[in-house]
Design an enzyme around this catalytic site. Structure first.
Site, PDB file in Angstrom:
ATOM      1  N   ARG A  95       0.829  -1.212   0.000  1.00  0.00           N
ATOM      2  CA  ARG A  95       0.000   0.000   0.000  1.00  0.00           C
ATOM      3  C   ARG A  95       0.859   1.257   0.000  1.00  0.00           C
ATOM      4  NH1 ARG A  95      -4.181  -1.782  -2.362  1.00  0.00           N
ATOM      5  NH2 ARG A  95      -5.367  -3.272  -1.187  1.00  0.00           N
ATOM      6  N   GLU A  98       2.167   1.498  -3.383  1.00  0.00           N
ATOM      7  CA  GLU A  98       1.062   1.884  -4.254  1.00  0.00           C
ATOM      8  C   GLU A  98       0.794   3.383  -4.146  1.00  0.00           C
ATOM      9  OE1 GLU A  98      -2.857   0.500  -3.180  1.00  0.00           O
ATOM     10  OE2 GLU A  98      -3.436   0.412  -5.285  1.00  0.00           O
ATOM     11  N   SER A 123      13.429  17.866   0.519  1.00  0.00           N
ATOM     12  CA  SER A 123      14.542  17.305   1.271  1.00  0.00           C
ATOM     13  C   SER A 123      14.113  16.066   2.040  1.00  0.00           C
ATOM     14  CB  SER A 123      15.082  18.336   2.264  1.00  0.00           C
ATOM     15  OG  SER A 123      16.079  17.765   3.082  1.00  0.00           O
TER      16      SER A 123
END
Length: 161
Positions: A95, A98, A123
């Site tokens: 996930r 994803e 950063s």
């Protein structure tokens, strides 16, 4: 018969690249930001930018409006109505991957829109991350917050540096 693509790049860019390029070109020619289009469609700007990067299924109710906004035929915009290919790993890591596979290019595009000419990065040194649980009657929510300083690219020396 061709094999099933094993990653989003093989699937998206070999199969859908031209249509996605036409969408992006139309957006730029009309000088519309993702946020402006998202407001017209009443959707999230990040979700919309992710769709432009080929990472979202977009229902017909939005593709029809998008075609009107961009002045494109449905033949071009219909590509957004197809579901992108996504792989799998450990459920939580999958996930998280994803999220970045799906929203990473969109987040990058929004950062570039929000920070002047966008010639920079977020950063990961001057950076914090936090994870919270937010109770919700429909099911508790996971809230992950990334907070990184925007760093313009340095142009030291002669190009390419």
């Amino acid at each position: 018969m061709s094999a099933t693509p094993v990653n989003n790049h093989d699937y998206l860019w070999n199969y859908r690249e031209k249509a996605l390029e036409v969408l992006e070109k139309a957006r730029l020619e009309k000088a519309l930001s993702y946020e402006e289009i998202a407001e017209k469609l009443e959707v999230s700007k990040v979700w919309l930018a992710s769709a432009f990067k080929g990472q979202q299924y977009v229902p017909a109710q939005y593709t029809e409006k998008l075609a009107e906004i961009l002045g494109l035929s449905m033949n071009v915009v219909n590509v957004l109505e197809e579901h992108p290919y996504k792989g799998n790993v450990d459920p939580i890591l999958y996930r998280l991957h994803e999220v970045f596979d799906t929203y990473g290019p969109a987040i990058k595009a929004i950062i570039h829109e929000k920070f002047s000419d966008g010639n920079g990065i977020m950063s990961a040194i001057d950076f914090s991350v936090d994870v919270d649980r937010v109770e919700d009657p429909k099911g508790d929510r996971v809230v992950i917050t990334f907070n990184g300083k925007f760093l313009p690219y340095s142009c030291k020396g002669k190009y390419p540096w």
